[in-house]
Design an enzyme around this catalytic site. Structure first.
Site, PDB file in Angstrom:
ATOM      1  N   TYR A 156      39.556 -46.089  43.622  1.00  0.00           N
ATOM      2  CA  TYR A 156      38.665 -45.258  44.424  1.00  0.00           C
ATOM      3  C   TYR A 156      39.220 -43.844  44.440  1.00  0.00           C
ATOM      4  O   TYR A 156      40.414 -43.640  44.663  1.00  0.00           O
ATOM      5  CB  TYR A 156      38.584 -45.803  45.849  1.00  0.00           C
ATOM      6  CG  TYR A 156      37.724 -44.977  46.773  1.00  0.00           C
ATOM      7  CD1 TYR A 156      36.342 -44.925  46.612  1.00  0.00           C
ATOM      8  CD2 TYR A 156      38.292 -44.261  47.823  1.00  0.00           C
ATOM      9  CE1 TYR A 156      35.552 -44.176  47.480  1.00  0.00           C
ATOM     10  CE2 TYR A 156      37.513 -43.516  48.696  1.00  0.00           C
ATOM     11  CZ  TYR A 156      36.135 -43.473  48.512  1.00  0.00           C
ATOM     12  OH  TYR A 156      35.363 -42.735  49.372  1.00  0.00           O
ATOM     13  N   ASP A 251      45.855 -39.591  40.642  1.00  0.00           N
ATOM     14  CA  ASP A 251      45.333 -39.471  42.009  1.00  0.00           C
ATOM     15  C   ASP A 251      46.371 -40.033  42.975  1.00  0.00           C
ATOM     16  O   ASP A 251      46.539 -41.255  43.091  1.00  0.00           O
ATOM     17  CB  ASP A 251      43.997 -40.207  42.119  1.00  0.00           C
ATOM     18  CG  ASP A 251      43.366 -40.060  43.512  1.00  0.00           C
ATOM     19  OD1 ASP A 251      44.026 -39.507  44.418  1.00  0.00           O
ATOM     20  OD2 ASP A 251      42.205 -40.499  43.669  1.00  0.00           O
ATOM     21  N   LYS A 283      45.564 -37.199  52.581  1.00  0.00           N
ATOM     22  CA  LYS A 283      46.168 -38.097  53.573  1.00  0.00           C
ATOM     23  C   LYS A 283      47.472 -37.555  54.170  1.00  0.00           C
ATOM     24  O   LYS A 283      47.407 -36.662  55.003  1.00  0.00           O
ATOM     25  CB  LYS A 283      46.282 -39.504  52.974  1.00  0.00           C
ATOM     26  CG  LYS A 283      44.866 -40.037  52.608  1.00  0.00           C
ATOM     27  CD  LYS A 283      44.745 -41.511  52.398  1.00  0.00           C
ATOM     28  CE  LYS A 283      43.281 -41.939  52.366  1.00  0.00           C
ATOM     29  NZ  LYS A 283      42.708 -42.181  51.070  1.00  0.00           N
TER      30      LYS A 283
END
Ligand SMILES: *Cc1c(COP(=O)(O)O)cnc(C)c1O
Length: 450
Positions: A156, A251, A283
């Site tokens: 994702y 990522d 994050k």
């Protein structure tokens, strides 16, 4: 006792909890009652808990229940909630005004900290991980003059059109291939491959190599549960991209400053002597605020406006409050923090495995650095197809038993469990005490579904 007056228009109806009442109100004004799908508890059933406050390892909901938090805002809260030094830095920043739309000192300092810790030579701030991956792909296409993007099933990268071809988190749970609303023209330039599959990567590059702008992968997938790269897999991806003139985009929105001090790259690239061309972060680096970034090779980043021709911008990008929170968080994220999180994770992981084994529930516990997750199926789990075998009904029973016992797990079977440096002995013991009963609940659900 006097009846509720009009000054209490939202007093909960008799017999309902405040969370139930708020969820009913939320659903009237927000699709599904939430602002990000997994929060709705659709995968586990029941009513999402509305959280009023959090401190350290603990969440407090609007009904006064307390939970040990094993979600940590889906990763960001590396130091736990309301860390006093982060709060002090944020409060000082807020008092100076919250956004100017000009360059500021904290964004320079945060960029320097990220460059010092990771492989990237230059970095651009954005406001979400989705923006980071979207912008990295645009830059890769602009730099190479090519169009095709390669990704892996179950990885994702946020809700970027071109990358919702077969996404993991949330979508995996709902078992929807892509999503309505993404035009075919956005995904027909995307190749989706099985993770950890070198032959599939080689075949894709053999056939389309001269059209591939970049390959993007989670540095260590955590959005289908933890599926670690097999030894050398990321190095192989980097080398394959280089051989074909494509960029390797790692990522690290989830793993960055989380899997280790240097993210997943600290566990493989830094040891093996290679670096991605571009890396995305989010994050942890936002310290609980909306901040994310993409960065990489100086010559590639130089293609970005205003230095180069590839356009990208953001009104709140590099926001002074968010970058101050991120900087305070990273400066406090020392080797001791990662050692503590790793040790607490080891304790919980082995207790989960023991409890599930004693209850006779098929399971696989997998870890990457300090991150781990639990699949309720036999392992190993190497890719999205394997991950899809997890028993979601058993997980729902397990989740609710843990919640009842005061432990807040991710409300989906396909998610990573996150700890923080604030997870002390009391928090860990609360988790350990809850596990045997939850494992037995999972076992009963397995029998029902079998
Ligand atoms: C969370 C995540 C994203 C998306 O970040 P948002 O801030 O939610 O847009 C992208 N990539 C990975 C690996 C993630 O875990």
């Amino acid at each position: 006792m006097p009846a509720p007056t009009s000054s209490e228009p939202h007093a909960p109806a008799q017999g309902t909890t405040r969370s139930e009442d708020l969820f009913a109100r939320a659903r009237a004004v927000t699709p599904g009652g939430v602002n990000s799908p997994v929060r709705a508890f659709n995968a586990v059933g029941g009513t999402p808990r509305f959280i009023r406050s959090a401190a350290g390892a603990w969440l407090s909901d609007v009904d006064g229940n307390e939970y040990v938090d094993l979600v940590c805002s889906w990763g960001p809260m590396l130091l736990g909630h309301a860390h006093p030094e982060v709060l002090a830095a944020v409060q000082a920043a807020v008092a100076r005004g919250t956004s100017y739309g000009t360059p500021t000192e904290p964004e320079v300092e945060l960029a320097e900290e990220i460059v010092a810790r990771t492989s990237v030579e230059a970095v651009r701030f954005v406001s979400s991980g989705t923006e980071a991956t979207m912008s990295a792909i645009r830059l890769a296409r602009g730099f190479t003059g090519r169009d095709v993007v390669v990704k892996f099933a179950g990885c994702y990268h946020g809700h970027v059109d071109a990358l919702l071809a077969s996404a993991g988190s949330g979508l995996a749970t709902f078992a929807v291939p892509g999503t309505p609303g993404v035009p075919v023209s956005s995904t027909e330039l995307t190749l989706v491959l099985p993770y950890n599959d070198r032959a599939a990567v080689e075949a894709a590059f053999a056939e389309h190599g001269d059209r591939i702008a970049c390959l993007i992968t989670e540095a260590a997938p955590g959005n289908m549960g933890i599926v670690p790269p097999e030894p050398g897999f990321n190095e192989f991806l980097a080398a394959t991209c280089r051989r074909h003139g494509a960029l390797f985009v790692s990522d690290e929105v989830m793993t960055g400053f989380r899997a280790s001090r240097q993210g997943q790259w600290g566990l493989d690239g830094a040891v093996e002597g290679w670096a991605p061309d571009l890396t995305t972060f989010g994050k942890v680096m936002g310290g609980g605020f909306p901040a994310a970034a993409f960065g990489g090779r100086a010559d590639v980043m130089a293609h970005l406006a205003p230095q180069g021709p590839v356009y990208q911008a953001g009104t709140l990008a590099g926001n002074p409050v968010a970058t101050t929170a991120g900087l305070a968080t990273l400066r406090l994220a020392t080797d001791e923090v990662y050692a503590h999180i790793g040790a607490a994770g080891d304790t919980i992981r082995s207790a989960v495995a023991t409890a599930l084994a004693e209850a006779g529930v098929p399971h696989t516990v997998q870890a990457s650095g300090t991150m781990f997750s639990v699949f309720l199926c036999e392992g190993p789990v190497r890719d999205f197809t394997d991950a899809s075998r997890t028993d979601t009904a058993a997980y729902a029973a397990f989740f609710h038993a843990m919640l009842e016992a005061g432990v807040y797990l991710p409300p989906s079977a396909y998610e990573t469990w996150f700890l923080s440096s604030a997870h002390d002995d009391r928090a860990v013991q609360t988790v350990l005490d809850a596990l045997p009963g939850a494992a037995r609940a999972a076992a009963r659900a397995t029998e029902v579904s079998a």
